[in-house]
Design a protein around this motif. Structure first.
Motif, PDB file in Angstrom:
ATOM      1  N   SER A 100      42.260  54.276  83.981  1.00  0.00           N
ATOM      2  CA  SER A 100      42.633  55.642  83.605  1.00  0.00           C
ATOM      3  C   SER A 100      41.641  56.690  84.115  1.00  0.00           C
ATOM      4  N   ASN A 166      48.582  45.497  73.706  1.00  0.00           N
ATOM      5  CA  ASN A 166      49.602  46.516  73.927  1.00  0.00           C
ATOM      6  C   ASN A 166      49.070  47.926  73.711  1.00  0.00           C
ATOM      7  N   ALA A 167      47.749  48.055  73.569  1.00  0.00           N
ATOM      8  CA  ALA A 167      47.163  49.393  73.505  1.00  0.00           C
ATOM      9  C   ALA A 167      46.387  49.677  74.785  1.00  0.00           C
ATOM     10  N   ASP A 168      46.593  48.832  75.787  1.00  0.00           N
ATOM     11  CA  ASP A 168      45.811  48.974  77.005  1.00  0.00           C
ATOM     12  C   ASP A 168      46.732  49.058  78.215  1.00  0.00           C
ATOM     13  N   ALA A 169      46.475  50.022  79.075  1.00  0.00           N
ATOM     14  CA  ALA A 169      47.365  50.271  80.208  1.00  0.00           C
ATOM     15  C   ALA A 169      47.385  49.092  81.172  1.00  0.00           C
ATOM     16  N   THR A 172      49.193  45.939  79.539  1.00  0.00           N
ATOM     17  CA  THR A 172      50.630  46.150  79.409  1.00  0.00           C
ATOM     18  C   THR A 172      51.298  46.175  80.776  1.00  0.00           C
ATOM     19  N   ASP A 198      40.914  47.088  68.705  1.00  0.00           N
ATOM     20  CA  ASP A 198      39.941  46.782  67.657  1.00  0.00           C
ATOM     21  C   ASP A 198      40.099  45.376  67.085  1.00  0.00           C
TER      22      ASP A 198
END
Lengths: 375, 346
Positions: A100, A166-169, A172, A198
């Motif tokens: 990012s 699923n919180a990471d580009a 995912t 986390d």
């Protein structure tokens, strides 16, 4: 008085900042040197430094210089670092390391016309719609598809579980293409587990994979959560094949990590430190002597990045006086024709900025990365 | 002119003067790229700090989820701006940016109301913990949202990336390919709006009611003040301003991800407020500016940068609480000498 001394020290430190030398090509870069993704940034910095030293030693004088700044894996800080190295006089950018920040810096570099070659930011968004941003690593979709290819091609398993962030580009992105490719290749996805940044307890996901009878667990994630998954799988006496992508690279250098846990873990990466060609052997030797660890794929990518930038610069006739905007156009032209054999294979680039090279798989054996086809 | 008016004018004057100095420096080319790139983030953090100060300092509620409102504002603002630009073909950047700020403020305001209803029933530590939790909930929800633009229509998906058209917000990958629309002038305007709103609110009848509730809830209730109403007023105003700051932030970078707006960012803004002085608006502005620029100035320390940053924070905290220094700084202000000296002796 004490404050005066502190103030004087601060000023002295600022005054000591390395000033760019007059006739070297200046390469700027940034990556996370602090924070949770620091291992990637530090590997890249180390790998790039080795390449710079080699090139300068061969030339007998300082022909290139590197200014590598910390961006904390944050787009805002990455833009700051980018501006900082341009203030220093950087003519091209070797970076940034993570996805990012690279998208943010890429857009800014596109606007300012500065050439960028990222060693490791693997999302397609990094190079999309920008003619001056190039990659040394594979894109995420390529990694997802290549993983599915490799697993089915080598008949590693048919029942596959995936645990991804699923919180990471990055995670995912790979999962989405893997899912598509797996269906085509006849792999059965028996369990999909997700977690977020986390998470430290993976017992739900590991139990899920175990109960679904997965023979292979695909981990398109970074190495920190992966190390916890390995530990918890071991605690449950669950020993499938663990298969990862380049984010897993670096797992062996985690401090305090029991490397025997990673025994047999496979990962898809273009670099393995045990390859026997001269280039790799020398690089691994220098790196190990200098930094005390075995280089990861990130270090190798960075080494190739610096060489690619240098070779293209020489080809395009870029000197210390060339302005960044001018260097940008010359480098774009030079990269179309550049063919380079580096640590991560023989690379060519097309006009989109994506690289073409062959992926290989490595397996972790006795605490070291070994080429999977070697065994 | 009353002392209060002079004080207010001083705050505005300081911001305007800083803006003019920056503009002159940009025009002369005297400003480094590095500092120029930080101007918009500085404006964003000033607005964040001032708006949080309204909750923490004026209303007396310790909120640890301020970045959540920023995130709501950032995503809704970015979607609005990109929809106007790509979906409806509005080419005027100023219109897109203004619409984005208004949308960001509106959505963050709605979130503020929704969160405020349960949260403001709590007090003290409980309130702090629940705001923290809501900040995290917002971040995790944002991670699951997918929005795409197809022609002039927007498609929304929850945990479902398979949408027609071009994905604008891609779950955890956040919004990518955002056009950079934010300008320093707009940042300055937003800071001025924030100051106008916050300073006037503090000085109004409602502001006095908010502070009365902060000082003694029971006394305030006994004279017939509607506690919920005034607390909500401060909380929602603060959320709206944070949302507008978020929209400005989102449109300054070509990518935003939900993970940027985690707990750390809330704490960072709280640090600005505490270092600038709780309840001190001008202090928040100065602290936000200095602490945003500081890490960049410390790049010379390379590996020890973050360590030095932490030490500087501690030193500043000690220095601002030093009675001698406080007396010295208060002495610079006309007419306040006697009261400040007294405070210093305590």
């Amino acid at each position: 008085m004490k404050k005066l001394i502190i103030a004087a020290l601060c000023l002295a430190m600022i005054a000591m900042t390395a000033l760019a030398s007059a006739d070297a090509i200046k390469i700027g870069g940034s990556g996370p040197l602090t924070g949770p993704a620091a291992d990637y940034g530090i590997s890249v910095k180390n790998g790039a430094e080795i390449a710079v030293e080699e090139i300068n030693a061969k030339a007998g004088e300082t022909v290139i210089e590197l200014n590598f700044q910390d961006d904390e894996h944050d787009p805002e800080k990455a833009i700051n670092a980018f501006n900082d190295v341009l203030d220093w006089g950087a003519q091209m950018i070797a970076g940034t390391v993570t996805t990012s920040p690279c998208i943010a810096v890429g857009a800014q570099a596109f606007e300012d016309r500065v050439f960028m070659l990222t060693p490791s930011a693997s999302s397609v968004d990094v190079i999309a719609d920008k003619d001056n941003v190039y990659q040394v690593c594979f894109t995420d979709p390529a990694q997802g598809a290549a993983s599915a290819d490799y697993i089915s091609g080598h008949k590693l398993a048919t029942k596959v579980a995936v645990i991804y962030n699923n919180a990471d580009a990055y995670s995912t992105g790979i999962y989405q293409t893997f899912e598509g490719a797996a269906a085509e290749k006849g792999l059965e996805l028996v369990y999909i587990g997700t977690f977020t940044d986390d998470t430290t307890d993976f017992s739900v996901q590991v139990t899920g994979a175990k109960e679904a009878g997965a023979e292979l667990v695909f981990l398109p994630i970074y190495y920190t959560p992966a190390s916890m998954i390995l530990q918890q799988a071991k605690n449950m006496d669950y020993a499938p094949i663990f298969f990862g992508v380049d984010g897993l690279d670096g797992i062996l250098s985690i401090e305090g990590f029991d490397t025997s846990l990673a025994e047999g873990v496979m990962l898809l990466t273009p670099f393995s430190a045990d390859a026997t060609d001269d280039l790799t052997v020398n690089f691994v030797k220098t790196y190990t002597e200098k930094f005390g660890t075995v280089p990861s794929q990130f270090a190798a990518d960075a080494y190739d990045t610096v060489y690619a930038l240098y070779n293209a610069s020489v080809k395009a006739g870029i000197t210390a006086e060339t302005k960044a905007e001018e260097a940008c156009d010359k480098l774009i032209a030079a990269f179309q024709e550049l063919e380079m054999t580096g640590l991560t294979g023989t690379m060519t680039w097309d006009s989109t900025g994506a690289v073409t090279k062959t992926p290989t798989a490595v397996i972790i054996k006795d605490g070291a990365y070994v080429g999977a086809d070697v065994q | 002119m009353s002392k209060k008016t002079i004080d207010k004018l001083l705050t505005f004057g300081m911001v305007i003067a800083a803006f003019i100095v920056c503009q002159v420096m940009i025009a002369n080319g005297a400003m480094s790229r590095s500092l120029r790139g930080q101007l918009i983030p500085i404006c964003v953090y000033i607005v964040m700090a001032v708006s949080l100060n309204l909750t923490v300092g004026i209303s007396g509620e310790l909120s640890l989820g301020h970045a959540g409102f920023m995130s709501v504002g950032a995503f809704s603002g970015v979607v609005m701006a990109m929809w106007l630009k790509n979906g409806l073909g509005v080419s005027n950047t100023l219109i897109c940016l203004s619409a984005a700020l208004v949308t960001g403020g509106l959505f963050a305001g709605i979130a503020g109301v929704l969160i405020g209803i349960p949260v403001l029933r709590l007090r003290g530590d409980y309130l702090a913990i629940v705001t923290l939790a809501f900040g995290e909930i917002i971040r995790n929800v944002m991670n699951c949202i997918y929005i795409s633009i197809e022609g002039s229509s927007l498609h929304f998906g929850f945990v479902n990336p398979k949408l027609p058209g071009k994905l604008l917000v891609n779950g955890p990958a956040g919004a990518t390919g955002v056009a950079k629309m934010s300008t320093f002038v707009m940042g300055f305007v937003l800071v001025m709006i924030t100051l106008l709103v916050v300073l006037n609110l503090i000085d109004s009848r409602s502001g006095r009611a908010i502070m009365a509730i902060r000082d003694s809830r029971i006394a305030a209730e006994s004279v017939g003040l509607n506690v919920t109403k005034y607390k909500m007023m401060a909380f929602v105003t603060s959320a709206v301003l944070a949302g507008m700051a978020g929209a400005l932030y989102g449109l300054n970078f070509s990518t935003i991800t939900a993970s940027k707006f985690k707990f750390d960012t809330s704490i960072l803004v709280l640090v600005f407020v505490v270092l600038g002085g709780i309840g001190n608006i001008r202090g928040s502005i100065i602290a936000a500016t200095l602490l945003t620029v500081l890490p960049e100035l410390l790049r010379a320390f390379s590996d020890y940068r973050m360590l030095v940053y932490a030490i500087v924070l501690i030193l500043v905290m000690l220095a601002t609480n030093n009675p001698t220094l406080r007396t010295f700084f208060s002495g610079l202000k006309p007419g306040k000498k006697s009261s400040a000296a007294k405070e210093g002796k305590q």
